[in-house]
Design an enzyme around this catalytic site. Sequence first.
Site, PDB file in Angstrom:
ATOM      1  N   ALA A  85       0.822  -1.205   0.000  1.00 35.23           N
ATOM      2  CA  ALA A  85       0.000   0.000   0.000  1.00 35.23           C
ATOM      3  C   ALA A  85       0.861   1.263   0.000  1.00 35.23           C
ATOM      4  O   ALA A  85       2.049   1.211   0.331  1.00 35.23           O
ATOM      5  CB  ALA A  85      -0.893  -0.019   1.246  1.00 35.23           C
ATOM      6  N   SER A 112      -1.731  -2.928  -4.824  1.00 35.26           N
ATOM      7  CA  SER A 112      -2.713  -2.976  -3.744  1.00 35.26           C
ATOM      8  C   SER A 112      -3.940  -2.125  -4.034  1.00 35.26           C
ATOM      9  O   SER A 112      -3.853  -1.074  -4.668  1.00 35.26           O
ATOM     10  CB  SER A 112      -2.036  -2.478  -2.466  1.00 35.26           C
ATOM     11  OG  SER A 112      -2.964  -2.352  -1.411  1.00 35.26           O
ATOM     12  N   HIS A 258       2.237 -12.386   5.371  1.00 36.97           N
ATOM     13  CA  HIS A 258       2.075 -10.935   5.190  1.00 36.97           C
ATOM     14  C   HIS A 258       3.318 -10.193   5.711  1.00 36.97           C
ATOM     15  O   HIS A 258       3.228  -9.141   6.327  1.00 36.97           O
ATOM     16  CB  HIS A 258       0.816 -10.467   5.918  1.00 36.97           C
ATOM     17  CG  HIS A 258       0.136  -9.257   5.322  1.00 36.97           C
ATOM     18  ND1 HIS A 258      -1.008  -9.345   4.571  1.00 36.97           N
ATOM     19  CD2 HIS A 258       0.442  -7.927   5.359  1.00 36.97           C
ATOM     20  CE1 HIS A 258      -1.391  -8.123   4.201  1.00 36.97           C
ATOM     21  NE2 HIS A 258      -0.506  -7.246   4.659  1.00 36.97           N
ATOM     22  N   VAL A 292      12.299 -12.892   1.633  1.00 33.46           N
ATOM     23  CA  VAL A 292      13.168 -13.175   0.486  1.00 33.46           C
ATOM     24  C   VAL A 292      14.040 -11.948   0.232  1.00 33.46           C
ATOM     25  O   VAL A 292      13.518 -10.847   0.030  1.00 33.46           O
ATOM     26  CB  VAL A 292      12.328 -13.490  -0.776  1.00 33.46           C
ATOM     27  CG1 VAL A 292      13.235 -13.717  -1.976  1.00 33.46           C
ATOM     28  CG2 VAL A 292      11.446 -14.700  -0.525  1.00 33.46           C
ATOM     29  N   ARG A 313       9.573  -5.648   1.226  1.00 30.47           N
ATOM     30  CA  ARG A 313      10.308  -4.471   1.711  1.00 30.47           C
ATOM     31  C   ARG A 313      11.525  -4.064   0.872  1.00 30.47           C
ATOM     32  O   ARG A 313      11.734  -2.850   0.700  1.00 30.47           O
ATOM     33  CB  ARG A 313      10.692  -4.677   3.176  1.00 30.47           C
ATOM     34  CG  ARG A 313       9.456  -4.748   4.102  1.00 30.47           C
ATOM     35  CD  ARG A 313       9.860  -5.012   5.539  1.00 30.47           C
ATOM     36  NE  ARG A 313       8.724  -5.169   6.445  1.00 30.47           N
ATOM     37  CZ  ARG A 313       8.087  -6.317   6.670  1.00 30.47           C
ATOM     38  NH1 ARG A 313       8.451  -7.420   6.031  1.00 30.47           N
ATOM     39  NH2 ARG A 313       7.080  -6.369   7.535  1.00 30.47           N
TER      40      ARG A 313
HETATM   41  C1  FNR Z   1       2.545  -5.067   2.669  1.00 27.88           C
HETATM   42  N1  FNR Z   1       1.822  -6.216   2.297  1.00 27.88           N
HETATM   43  C2  FNR Z   1       0.588  -6.060   1.697  1.00 27.88           C
HETATM   44  N2  FNR Z   1      -0.091  -7.156   1.229  1.00 27.88           N
HETATM   45  C3  FNR Z   1      -1.273  -7.007   0.599  1.00 27.88           C
HETATM   46  O1  FNR Z   1      -1.855  -8.019   0.189  1.00 27.88           O
HETATM   47  N3  FNR Z   1      -1.812  -5.758   0.424  1.00 27.88           N
HETATM   48  C4  FNR Z   1      -1.215  -4.631   0.855  1.00 27.88           C
HETATM   49  O2  FNR Z   1      -1.720  -3.530   0.670  1.00 27.88           O
HETATM   50  C5  FNR Z   1       0.020  -4.766   1.549  1.00 27.88           C
HETATM   51  N4  FNR Z   1       0.660  -3.668   2.038  1.00 27.88           N
HETATM   52  C6  FNR Z   1       1.943  -3.803   2.534  1.00 27.88           C
HETATM   53  C7  FNR Z   1       2.643  -2.646   2.893  1.00 27.88           C
HETATM   54  C8  FNR Z   1       3.957  -2.761   3.346  1.00 27.88           C
HETATM   55  C9  FNR Z   1       4.708  -1.511   3.723  1.00 27.88           C
HETATM   56  C10 FNR Z   1       4.571  -4.028   3.452  1.00 27.88           C
HETATM   57  C11 FNR Z   1       5.996  -4.178   3.916  1.00 27.88           C
HETATM   58  C12 FNR Z   1       3.864  -5.155   3.130  1.00 27.88           C
HETATM   59  C13 FNR Z   1       2.454  -7.562   2.410  1.00 27.88           C
HETATM   60  C14 FNR Z   1       3.311  -7.864   1.190  1.00 27.88           C
HETATM   61  O3  FNR Z   1       2.502  -8.071   0.042  1.00 27.88           O
HETATM   62  C15 FNR Z   1       4.153  -9.154   1.365  1.00 27.88           C
HETATM   63  O4  FNR Z   1       3.332 -10.218   1.756  1.00 27.88           O
HETATM   64  C16 FNR Z   1       5.294  -9.017   2.380  1.00 27.88           C
HETATM   65  O5  FNR Z   1       5.812  -7.702   2.404  1.00 27.88           O
HETATM   66  C17 FNR Z   1       6.428  -9.973   2.053  1.00 27.88           C
HETATM   67  O6  FNR Z   1       7.415  -9.938   3.018  1.00 27.88           O
HETATM   68  P1  FNR Z   1       8.809  -9.127   2.881  1.00 27.88           P
HETATM   69  O7  FNR Z   1       9.387  -9.400   1.502  1.00 27.88           O
HETATM   70  O8  FNR Z   1       8.496  -7.687   3.101  1.00 27.88           O
HETATM   71  O9  FNR Z   1       9.642  -9.719   3.965  1.00 27.88           O
HETATM   72  C1  LAC Z   2      -0.204  -3.600   5.402  1.00 29.90           C
HETATM   73  C2  LAC Z   2      -1.594  -3.687   4.875  1.00 29.90           C
HETATM   74  C3  LAC Z   2      -2.152  -2.434   4.375  1.00 29.90           C
HETATM   75  O1  LAC Z   2       0.396  -4.650   5.580  1.00 29.90           O
HETATM   76  O2  LAC Z   2      -1.678  -4.720   4.000  1.00 29.90           O
HETATM   77  O3  LAC Z   2       0.263  -2.498   5.737  1.00 29.90           O
END
Ligand code: FNR
Ligand code: LAC
Length: 362
Positions: A85, A112, A258, A292, A313
């Site tokens: 997001a 997202s 997540h 990862v 990230r």
């Molecule tokens: C996310 N993730 C996430 N997932 C999703 O389905 N919708 C979203 O809006 C978000 N938003 C989001 C914001 C931020 C800042 C982060 C770090 C993560 C989860 C993302 O898709 C994913 O599952 C994880 O970030 C994977 O892990 P790593 O690679 O960050 O360790």
């Molecule tokens: C998050 C939500 C918005 O992990 O998916 O920040």
Amino acid sequence: MTHTPLQGFPTLADLERVAAERVPDRVWAYIQTGAGEERSLEANRAAFRRWSLRPRVLSDVTSVDLRSRILGREVDAPLFVAPMAYQREVHPEGEEGVARAAEDARVLSIFSTLSSASLEEIARAAPSGPRWFQLYLQPEFARSRELVERAERSGYSALVLTVDVPVLGVRDRQEAGGFAIDASVPTGNGPGVVPPARAPSFRGPTYELPANAAANWGILDDLRSISRLPVILKGILSLEDARRAARHSMEGIVVSNHGGRQLDGAAASLDALPAIAEEVGSTLEVYVDGGVRRASDVLIALALGAKAVGLGRPILWALAVGGGEGVREYLSSLSRDLATAMALTGRRQIAEIDRTLVQRIP
Ligand code: FNR
Ligand code: LAC
């Protein structure tokens, strides 16, 4: 040599450190946070360290090919940019920069519901994709339907329904940093789009959540009735749910906790992967994300049955430091490192990465 934004950041740790200096503290807390004590966040990284690689030698690796197919579409590497997001909070180029970078790298990217840019703006920035749309269910199905129809019209080629957020996880670091996921953070998909609830409310004697949390497995039939796009469930950690996704004829699942942001204490994504991939991997496509970071992580995840591997990230770190160009560079250096790791393990093609490539460290 031409100057590139990530030059001078030889390691990922450098990139992370400099990214921390480039974004406001509250945004950094939001990016980095895990839920609770951050056990699941740490577990994601720790899980990779329990596997080692078994290289094979003398296999003529003059040509290494990373090309793969994801739901039938050829991509240049078995990677994807995970949906995240609010990317304009990280860098003004936001999702559009990320979309262009992924398109240049011919890597799948997922965006997202809570993107800062509208899904149409993202599509215009990177028209040829491949791009998928991640759906957070809205309180009224009509609203979810509008988003799905817009995504389909704008050329997104699959829907990713995130199923691990009936309510946001308890994120101490994010809250302490002053970043609240609510209507105050600008989003691009329209004023009617609402984020998942931050917490249940006590309406004695029970705790109640808004209607976004009402979904059960029947929602999949509703989605099928409004769209012909393939549907992927993101946020599966149990064999029972993976089987159920297969029974509902889902095209794919993302094994994911997540990024450790939801249920503190949930299994590491990588730990959940092997049994799920073994059981349903021939029925639907199994992807994984969480922790990862390097090419060796990608190899381990592929060896344990993932069809593609998601990056969270690190994409935002690269975006913070170098905008879309930074992300492009991160993706190309990860792909090059993956080719190196394949040469070093005697694998010329992604299809040659199999279970015999890894062993569990005793
Ligand atoms: C996310 N993730 C996430 N997932 C999703 O389905 N919708 C979203 O809006 C978000 N938003 C989001 C914001 C931020 C800042 C982060 C770090 C993560 C989860 C993302 O898709 C994913 O599952 C994880 O970030 C994977 O892990 P790593 O690679 O960050 O360790
Ligand atoms: C998050 C939500 C918005 O992990 O998916 O920040």
